[in-house]
Enzyme design. Structure first.
Site, short mmCIF file in Angstrom:
data_model
loop_
_atom_site.label_atom_id
_atom_site.label_comp_id
_atom_site.label_asym_id
_atom_site.label_seq_id
_atom_site.Cartn_x
_atom_site.Cartn_y
_atom_site.Cartn_z
N HIS A 258 37.59 43.83 40.74
CA HIS A 258 37.27 42.68 41.42
C HIS A 258 35.48 43.27 41.61
O HIS A 258 34.87 44.02 42.05
CB HIS A 258 37.71 43.51 42.58
CG HIS A 258 39.49 42.99 42.75
ND1 HIS A 258 40.67 43.61 42.49
CD2 HIS A 258 40.06 41.95 42.79
CE1 HIS A 258 41.63 43.31 42.35
NE2 HIS A 258 41.32 41.51 43.18
N ASP B 78 42.09 32.15 42.66
CA ASP B 78 41.78 33.82 42.64
C ASP B 78 43.07 34.27 41.51
O ASP B 78 42.34 35.11 41.52
CB ASP B 78 42.91 34.55 44.00
CG ASP B 78 41.93 35.73 44.34
OD1 ASP B 78 42.57 36.20 45.36
OD2 ASP B 78 41.38 36.16 42.85
N HIS C 224 34.05 38.34 38.61
CA HIS C 224 35.40 37.54 39.08
C HIS C 224 34.81 36.74 40.27
O HIS C 224 35.87 35.53 40.23
CB HIS C 224 36.37 38.80 39.84
CG HIS C 224 37.69 38.74 40.53
ND1 HIS C 224 38.44 37.46 40.20
CD2 HIS C 224 38.28 39.13 42.09
CE1 HIS C 224 39.41 37.31 41.24
NE2 HIS C 224 38.73 37.84 42.12
N HIS D 48 35.25 36.44 48.55
CA HIS D 48 36.30 36.88 48.95
C HIS D 48 37.09 38.18 48.87
O HIS D 48 37.68 38.17 49.56
CB HIS D 48 37.54 35.69 48.89
CG HIS D 48 37.95 36.58 46.85
ND1 HIS D 48 37.11 35.72 45.88
CD2 HIS D 48 39.01 36.77 46.59
CE1 HIS D 48 37.87 36.08 44.87
NE2 HIS D 48 38.99 37.15 45.66
N ASP D 49 36.14 38.91 47.68
CA ASP D 49 36.51 40.66 47.70
C ASP D 49 35.57 40.92 47.60
O ASP D 49 35.34 41.46 46.93
CB ASP D 49 37.35 40.12 45.87
CG ASP D 49 37.78 39.84 45.95
OD1 ASP D 49 38.82 39.73 45.04
OD2 ASP D 49 39.20 39.81 46.72
C1 LIG Z 1 47.01 39.33 35.98
C2 LIG Z 1 47.70 39.94 37.11
N1 LIG Z 1 48.27 40.56 37.38
C3 LIG Z 1 48.68 41.12 38.39
C4 LIG Z 1 49.83 41.83 39.04
C5 LIG Z 1 50.38 43.07 39.71
C6 LIG Z 1 49.08 41.83 40.86
C7 LIG Z 1 49.52 42.93 42.18
O1 LIG Z 1 49.06 42.80 43.36
N2 LIG Z 1 50.91 43.37 42.62
C8 LIG Z 1 51.62 43.23 43.67
C9 LIG Z 1 50.68 45.14 44.77
C10 LIG Z 1 49.36 45.53 43.11
C11 LIG Z 1 51.32 45.57 45.81
C12 LIG Z 1 48.18 41.30 41.32
C13 LIG Z 1 48.30 40.86 39.46
N3 LIG Z 1 46.90 40.11 39.79
C14 LIG Z 1 45.91 39.06 40.45
C15 LIG Z 1 45.70 39.68 42.31
C16 LIG Z 1 46.47 38.85 43.06
C17 LIG Z 1 46.30 39.10 44.60
O2 LIG Z 1 46.63 37.78 44.88
C18 LIG Z 1 47.00 37.10 45.34
C19 LIG Z 1 45.53 36.44 44.83
C20 LIG Z 1 47.37 36.34 46.28
C21 LIG Z 1 47.66 36.61 43.96
C22 LIG Z 1 45.76 39.97 44.83
C23 LIG Z 1 45.06 40.90 43.86
C24 LIG Z 1 44.93 40.84 42.32
CL1 LIG Z 1 45.33 42.27 41.63
N4 LIG Z 1 45.46 38.71 39.84
N5 LIG Z 1 45.34 38.79 38.74
C25 LIG Z 1 46.67 39.33 38.51
MG LIG Z 2 41.24 39.67 46.84
ZN LIG Z 3 40.47 38.24 44.19
#
Ligand SMILES: Cc1nc2ccc(C(=O)NCC(C)C)cc2n2c(-c3cc(OC(C)(C)C)ccc3Cl)nnc12
Ligand SMILES: [Mg+2]
Ligand SMILES: [Zn+2]
Length: 347
Positions: A81, A235, A85, A123-124
């Site tokens: 983040h 995102d 990003h 946003h981050d």
């Molecule tokens: C490749 C990839 N794997 C991920 C695997 C798991 C999670 C995750 O948060 N699991 C839930 C647990 C932590 C409580 C997020 C992942 N992730 C995101 C991401 C997306 C987000 O929010 C939106 C965009 C609204 C979905 C917010 C933060 C993040 Cl890091 N971006 N890329 C990824």
């Molecule tokens: Mg965020």
């Molecule tokens: Zn983000």
């Protein structure tokens, strides 16, 4: 803590290759993470010029440059983040605006387009590389500030965005009319808060039905859900690139998740499996995330914009790659390697 941005910094931003030397810069397959970090502020400026924001809103270039440099400074040096990003998310906003012709086709007004691009860039801001639930667990200052309303980190990113706008010589939106200024900040608030995973799940089913019923640009509710959908897609846009990129991004995400897991262990807490470098099975977790969360969001996008089908196909391709790499991870697991060690070693 804000180091001053020097006059020289502001002048340096005007040097970077023009898009004409990078014909595929506005294609969905372009990977913005390969832009040189020192050239990225200049590319932000070029994208905003190309989208017509500078002319439409009579934005003063030196104020905009100072804003961009302060936003970049507002991001921390965490594995995922960070500024790159933010830059890649803003680049997707640029791709969506151009390839879906969001303004030309009346999905967004120019003001909504400006708010969308700026929200993606900001946003981050000041993300610490830890999740919302970690803020509660660790009783962080941010949790005490925002936990009563939820979306702790996202409220902080929004507040940091406003603070940056209010920093001396950074408010490039001051050239907007009073109404446009208030409207733009309102849009930025909704858009940044839409990037909370929790609020995404709340509105996901509603987004699905309205896309299937037929998106109606004249309805404010539809416009709100489209803006939220486009924020979430931006995102997650790393997942619409090629496998090499997807693997690199997974390394960054899990470096961040496992650092949080290590911290939770030190605090005497048991981290979630996906945060525990000893227990996490990265391919399984990524397959779950891509099939349960990511591809669903881009499928909704593709029902509204047929051009987005290439993005769904790219995610399908990455799902296949995670499937086939599972066997490699299993083999090395038998030899006692954690899935993170395999991820970072696998060539
Ligand atoms: C490749 C990839 N794997 C991920 C695997 C798991 C999670 C995750 O948060 N699991 C839930 C647990 C932590 C409580 C997020 C992942 N992730 C995101 C991401 C997306 C987000 O929010 C939106 C965009 C609204 C979905 C917010 C933060 C993040 Cl890091 N971006 N890329 C990824
Ligand atoms: Mg965020
Ligand atoms: Zn983000």
């Amino acid at each position: 803590y804000h180091m001053q941005v020097s006059r020289q910094d502001v002048l340096d931003v005007t040097m970077c290759p023009s898009q004409h030397e990078m014909p595929h810069f506005s294609k969905f397959s372009f990977t913005p993470r390969n832009i040189l970090l020192k050239e990225s502020p200049c590319f932000v400026l070029k994208m905003m010029q190309d989208l017509g924001f500078i002319d439409t809103f009579r934005i003063k270039q030196d104020i905009l440059v100072r804003f961009i440099l302060y936003v970049r400074k507002g991001y921390r040096d965490v594995p995922y983040h960070n500024w790159s990003h933010a830059f890649s998310v803003a680049h997707f906003a640029y791709l969506a605006l151009k390839n879906f012709e969001l303004v030309e086709k009346g999905y967004f007004t120019q003001l909504e387009a400006l708010a969308y691009f700026i929200s993606c860039l900001c946003h981050d801001i000041d993300h610490r590389g830890t999740t919302n639930s970690f803020q509660q667990q660790s009783n962080s200052v941010l949790a005490s500030l925002y936990s009563s309303e939820g979306s702790v980190m996202e409220r902080h990113h929004l507040s940091q965005t406003i603070c940056t706008l209010n920093t001396e010589g950074c408010n490039f939106l001051e050239s907007l009319s009073k109404d446009d200024y208030v409207k733009c900040l309102d849009l930025i608030k909704d858009m940044i808060l839409a990037t909370d995973l929790a609020s995404h799940y709340k509105i996901h089913s509603r987004q699905l039905t309205l896309a299937q019923e037929g998106y109606d640009k004249t309805q404010p509710e539809h416009r709100y859900y489209l803006a939220s959908l486009l924020m979430t897609c931006a995102d997650l846009s790393d997942q619409t690139k090629d496998w090499a990129e997807t693997k690199k991004v997974a390394q960054l995400i899990y470096a961040e998740f496992f650092a949080q897991g290590d911290l939770e262990k030190k605090m005497g807490k048991t981290p979630a499996n996906m945060m525990d470098r000893e227990k996490a099975s990265i391919p399984d977790h990524q397959l779950e995330f891509l099939t349960q969360c990511c591809i669903c969001i881009f499928r909704i996008l593709a029902t509204i914009f047929p051009h987005a089908k290439v993005l769904v196909d790219a995610i399908k391709q990455n799902i296949l790659c995670w499937e086939s790499s599972k066997r490699i991870f299993e083999k090395f697991k038998l030899e006692g390697k954690t899935s993170y060690e395999v991820l970072v070693s696998e060539e």
